[in-house]
Scaffold this motif. Structure first.
Motif, PDB file in Angstrom:
ATOM      1  N   PHE A   7       0.824  -1.214   0.000  1.00 22.63           N
ATOM      2  CA  PHE A   7       0.000   0.000   0.000  1.00 22.63           C
ATOM      3  C   PHE A   7       0.855   1.260   0.000  1.00 22.63           C
ATOM      4  O   PHE A   7       0.326   2.366  -0.110  1.00 22.63           O
ATOM      5  N   ALA A   8       2.161   1.100   0.197  1.00 24.22           N
ATOM      6  CA  ALA A   8       3.044   2.271   0.190  1.00 24.22           C
ATOM      7  C   ALA A   8       3.143   2.776  -1.252  1.00 24.22           C
ATOM      8  O   ALA A   8       3.193   1.983  -2.192  1.00 24.22           O
ATOM      9  N   HIS A   9       3.167   4.087  -1.400  1.00 26.71           N
ATOM     10  CA  HIS A   9       3.143   4.629  -2.755  1.00 26.71           C
ATOM     11  C   HIS A   9       4.528   4.606  -3.385  1.00 26.71           C
ATOM     12  O   HIS A   9       5.148   5.641  -3.596  1.00 26.71           O
ATOM     13  N   VAL A  10       5.015   3.428  -3.663  1.00 34.61           N
ATOM     14  CA  VAL A  10       6.333   3.295  -4.279  1.00 34.61           C
ATOM     15  C   VAL A  10       6.404   1.941  -5.002  1.00 34.61           C
ATOM     16  O   VAL A  10       5.778   0.971  -4.566  1.00 34.61           O
ATOM     17  N   ASP A  11       7.138   1.929  -6.130  1.00 34.53           N
ATOM     18  CA  ASP A  11       7.333   0.656  -6.818  1.00 34.53           C
ATOM     19  C   ASP A  11       8.507  -0.056  -6.166  1.00 34.53           C
ATOM     20  O   ASP A  11       9.561   0.535  -5.969  1.00 34.53           O
ATOM     21  N   LEU A  12       8.315  -1.305  -5.838  1.00 33.48           N
ATOM     22  CA  LEU A  12       9.352  -2.042  -5.112  1.00 33.48           C
ATOM     23  C   LEU A  12      10.146  -2.912  -6.077  1.00 33.48           C
ATOM     24  O   LEU A  12       9.564  -3.550  -6.961  1.00 33.48           O
ATOM     25  N   ASN A  13      11.474  -2.916  -5.888  1.00 34.02           N
ATOM     26  CA  ASN A  13      12.315  -3.807  -6.691  1.00 34.02           C
ATOM     27  C   ASN A  13      12.493  -5.101  -5.941  1.00 34.02           C
ATOM     28  O   ASN A  13      13.083  -5.111  -4.860  1.00 34.02           O
ATOM     29  N   VAL A  14      12.013  -6.173  -6.500  1.00 35.31           N
ATOM     30  CA  VAL A  14      12.137  -7.458  -5.801  1.00 35.31           C
ATOM     31  C   VAL A  14      12.722  -8.487  -6.756  1.00 35.31           C
ATOM     32  O   VAL A  14      12.555  -8.376  -7.974  1.00 35.31           O
ATOM     33  N   PRO A  15      13.410  -9.513  -6.210  1.00 28.30           N
ATOM     34  CA  PRO A  15      13.940 -10.551  -7.086  1.00 28.30           C
ATOM     35  C   PRO A  15      12.814 -11.373  -7.698  1.00 28.30           C
ATOM     36  O   PRO A  15      11.686 -11.364  -7.199  1.00 28.30           O
ATOM     37  N   GLU A  16      13.180 -12.110  -8.764  1.00 27.26           N
ATOM     38  CA  GLU A  16      12.189 -12.970  -9.409  1.00 27.26           C
ATOM     39  C   GLU A  16      11.646 -13.976  -8.390  1.00 27.26           C
ATOM     40  O   GLU A  16      12.381 -14.440  -7.519  1.00 27.26           O
ATOM     41  N   GLY A  17      10.400 -14.276  -8.506  1.00 25.93           N
ATOM     42  CA  GLY A  17       9.823 -15.258  -7.590  1.00 25.93           C
ATOM     43  C   GLY A  17       9.110 -14.630  -6.412  1.00 25.93           C
ATOM     44  O   GLY A  17       8.354 -15.283  -5.707  1.00 25.93           O
ATOM     45  N   SER A  70      -6.117   5.631  -4.504  1.00 31.13           N
ATOM     46  CA  SER A  70      -6.300   6.865  -5.262  1.00 31.13           C
ATOM     47  C   SER A  70      -6.330   6.592  -6.775  1.00 31.13           C
ATOM     48  O   SER A  70      -6.956   7.352  -7.519  1.00 31.13           O
ATOM     49  N   ASP A  71      -5.687   5.498  -7.238  1.00 33.72           N
ATOM     50  CA  ASP A  71      -5.761   5.161  -8.669  1.00 33.72           C
ATOM     51  C   ASP A  71      -7.210   4.868  -9.044  1.00 33.72           C
ATOM     52  O   ASP A  71      -7.697   5.269 -10.095  1.00 33.72           O
ATOM     53  N   SER A  72      -7.871   4.155  -8.150  1.00 33.28           N
ATOM     54  CA  SER A  72      -9.255   3.792  -8.393  1.00 33.28           C
ATOM     55  C   SER A  72     -10.129   5.054  -8.415  1.00 33.28           C
ATOM     56  O   SER A  72     -11.036   5.189  -9.233  1.00 33.28           O
ATOM     57  N   LEU A  73      -9.795   5.967  -7.526  1.00 31.58           N
ATOM     58  CA  LEU A  73     -10.547   7.225  -7.457  1.00 31.58           C
ATOM     59  C   LEU A  73     -10.311   8.062  -8.722  1.00 31.58           C
ATOM     60  O   LEU A  73     -11.226   8.702  -9.239  1.00 31.58           O
ATOM     61  N   MET A  74      -9.082   8.015  -9.231  1.00 29.31           N
ATOM     62  CA  MET A  74      -8.792   8.776 -10.452  1.00 29.31           C
ATOM     63  C   MET A  74      -9.541   8.187 -11.645  1.00 29.31           C
ATOM     64  O   MET A  74      -9.985   8.906 -12.533  1.00 29.31           O
ATOM     65  N   LYS A  75      -9.680   6.856 -11.626  1.00 27.23           N
ATOM     66  CA  LYS A  75     -10.453   6.202 -12.688  1.00 27.23           C
ATOM     67  C   LYS A  75     -11.906   6.684 -12.628  1.00 27.23           C
ATOM     68  O   LYS A  75     -12.531   6.961 -13.638  1.00 27.23           O
TER      69      LYS A  75
END
Ligand code: NAI
Length: 217
Positions: free
Chosen positions: A176-186, A195-200
């Motif tokens: 839910f944090a407003h940031v894209d997370l870099n994670v390893p595969e898997g 808010s994305d839903s609200l903007m839609k």
């Protein structure tokens, strides 16, 4: 059951099928045609048939779908025949609201722990689960077979935390944090931004007003 590579769009629609079928099942409905399901869910019958064909069909000509069977099979595809233990990190407004939501358990998501850096919150309870200090997080995750971390903390904190969580066995992050997370595969990440839903919604209101000539701008 035969399984093909399924598109994310189809996967994205499965929870809604699952929800409607669960309601039908609770009402004692035993079978339903794609036409009836289509009217109920306001999607075309051909969309429903196409979606289910990805999983080998489920239906029988002239009979329709067996509600209980379909509900269970979609549940299995969604992995809901297993339980998943989760912890919530960030015991603020959002974290507490999620922790208080009982229906997650009904779907097999078990609320095991809650963590926060604020010493004033330690020991408080949310639906019987104690808020613990962050120092206990890694050991707790390892020892309690936790596979999902729910992040309801600010974005800078989320980025720092992710590596630790993964090192200790977390397989998925409900972010839910407003940031894209870099994670390893898997490692699976599902970002939720209300808010994305609200903007839609805002887009659709604006479009409707324009198309119906009510837009005064
Ligand atoms: P809040 O301020 O009520 O709660 C945040 C909690 O996180 C506080 O208890 C704080 O002590 C704790 N915290 C902060 N940094 C931490 C860290 N490094 N480790 C552990 N705990 C930490 O805020 P609220 O309203 O619950 O929102 C939480 C976060 O979620 C915010 O960053 C907000 O931007 C985001 N948010 C996202 C939404 C979405 O749709 N994705 C909707 C609402 C909020």
């Amino acid at each position: 059951m035969e399984e093909k590579e399924i598109s994310q769009a189809v996967i994205g629609r499965l929870p809604r099928y699952f929800r409607y079928l669960g309601e039908l099942r609770d009402e004692g409905v035993e079978r339903i045609s794609s036409q009836e399901l289509s009217e109920l869910m306001k999607v075309t019958a051909s969309q429903i048939r196409q979606d289910f064909n990805n999983f080998g069909g489920f239906g029988q000509q002239g009979y329709g779908y067996n509600v209980e069977y379909l509900y269970r099979e979609i549940g299995k595809i969604l992995g809901l025949d297993h339980t998943h233990n989760f912890v919530i990190i960030g015991a603020g407004n959002l974290g507490r609201a999620l922790g208080n939501y009982i229906n997650f358990e009904r779907r097999g998501f078990i609320f095991r722990g809650m963590f926060d850096m604020n010493p004033e919150l330690i020991g408080e309870e949310v639906r019987g689960v104690k808020v613990r200090p962050m120092e206990e997080l890694e050991q707790f995750v390892r020892e309690n077979d936790i596979d999902i971390a729910v992040l309801t903390i600010p974005k800078t904190s989320a980025v720092e935390l992710v590596d630790k969580l993964i090192q200790n066995g977390i397989r998925a992050i409900w972010n839910f944090a407003h940031v894209d997370l870099n994670v390893p595969e898997g490692i699976q990440v599902e970002n939720v931004h209300l808010s994305d839903s609200l903007m839609k919604l805002s887009y659709n209101i604006t479009r409707y007003l324009k198309e119906s000539g009510q837009d005064t701008n």
